[in-house]
Design an enzyme around this catalytic site. Structure first.
Site, mmCIF file in Angstrom:
data_model
loop_
_atom_site.group_PDB
_atom_site.id
_atom_site.type_symbol
_atom_site.label_atom_id
_atom_site.label_comp_id
_atom_site.label_asym_id
_atom_site.label_seq_id
_atom_site.Cartn_x
_atom_site.Cartn_y
_atom_site.Cartn_z
ATOM 1 N N LYS A 1 60.968 2.834 52.015
ATOM 2 C CA LYS A 1 60.598 4.134 52.586
ATOM 3 C C LYS A 1 60.033 5.024 51.473
ATOM 4 O O LYS A 1 60.683 5.245 50.454
ATOM 5 C CB LYS A 1 61.808 4.810 53.219
ATOM 6 C CG LYS A 1 62.240 4.165 54.518
ATOM 7 C CD LYS A 1 63.496 4.806 55.064
ATOM 8 C CE LYS A 1 63.284 6.202 55.569
ATOM 9 N NZ LYS A 1 64.546 6.750 56.161
HETATM 10 O O1 G3P Z 1 65.537 8.987 59.211
HETATM 11 C C1 G3P Z 1 65.348 10.373 59.005
HETATM 12 C C2 G3P Z 1 66.493 11.080 59.577
HETATM 13 O O2 G3P Z 1 67.674 10.571 58.997
HETATM 14 C C3 G3P Z 1 66.471 12.566 59.501
HETATM 15 O O3 G3P Z 1 67.312 12.935 60.527
HETATM 16 O O4 G3P Z 1 68.829 14.341 61.802
HETATM 17 O O5 G3P Z 1 68.567 14.700 59.325
HETATM 18 O O6 G3P Z 1 66.746 15.340 60.893
HETATM 19 P P1 G3P Z 1 67.898 14.412 60.630
#
Ligand code: G3P
Length: 216
Positions: A86
């Site tokens: 990533k």
């Molecule tokens: O994979 C990206 C993700 O983990 C971000 O998620 O919920 O922190 O916006 P969030």
């Protein structure tokens, strides 16, 4: 649409694998830190559990293209060549993606907020572009619509890349993307478990749903 687990807690991963048709695991530095364990210890345990062929996505932490490529080599060495690296969709990231493309690495372009970031990432060689659905919504835009837009851009330009939508708040966002046929979505255990909420008036859980089907 592939369904991927966005978490690194091995017990949660095992539980979801036991019951749900999932296709792999995505992580990021925040998710790994939440386990309180050494990143490569937990990542190796995840790789061993999901198997050599399953999708595992692991993020670089360096800020320069050279550092990102170095991180990518370590990720591949520790977790297998087929591990998706990533890389943030910023200028240094695009440079790293172009270098890694020449090596035949699998790259997931992450932290995507605009269709143009995704377009550039795909042209730089990323196999997946990961728009952050809920974070885009929180900025006052429509995350699902942007992911659909990116999917269309890839198809209309014959780009060999797919959307891997990330950052979900609820199952409705995920369902809308499944209806559209995007490549993959990665969601937290909480959102994956919420996929099985059958009706707002019905308690979740197997027996409640089975009883409802049998009209008990
Ligand atoms: O994979 C990206 C993700 O983990 C971000 O998620 O919920 O922190 O916006 P969030």
């Amino acid at each position: 649409m592939k369904l991927i687990i966005d978490d690194a807690h091995i017990e949660q991963i095992k539980k979801i694998y036991k019951y749900y048709p999932v296709d792999g695991v995505t992580t990021n530095p925040t998710i790994l830190a939440a386990t309180g364990r050494k990143p490569y210890d937990i990542l190796k345990e995840i790789r061993e559990f999901i198997g050599a062929a399953a999708e595992l996505h692991v993020q670089v932490i360096a800020r320069t293209a050279e550092g990102m490529v170095e991180d990518a080599h370590r990720i591949q060495k520790e977790l297998g060549k087929n591990t998706f690296v990533k890389i943030p969709s910023v200028e240094e990231g695009f440079r790293a993606m172009k270098i890694l493309k020449t090596e035949g690495a699998f790259v997931t372009a992450t932290a995507i907020y605009t269709p143009m970031q995704a377009f550039l990432a795909a042209k730089a060689g990323a196999s997946y572009a990961a728009p952050y659905i809920n974070r885009i919504d929180n900025m006052g835009y429509d995350g699902v619509a942007i992911a659909q837009h990116i999917h269309d851009i890839f198809r209309n330009n014959n780009l060999n890349a797919n959307v891997l939508a990330a950052s979900f708040k609820n199952s409705q966002q995920l369902l809308e993307l499944a209806e559209y046929g995007i490549g993959a979505a990665t969601a937290s255990p909480h959102v994956i478990f919420s996929l099985l909420t059958y009706s707002p008036r019905l308690k979740t859980g197997d027996s409640a749903i089975i009883n409802q089907c049998l009209k008990i």
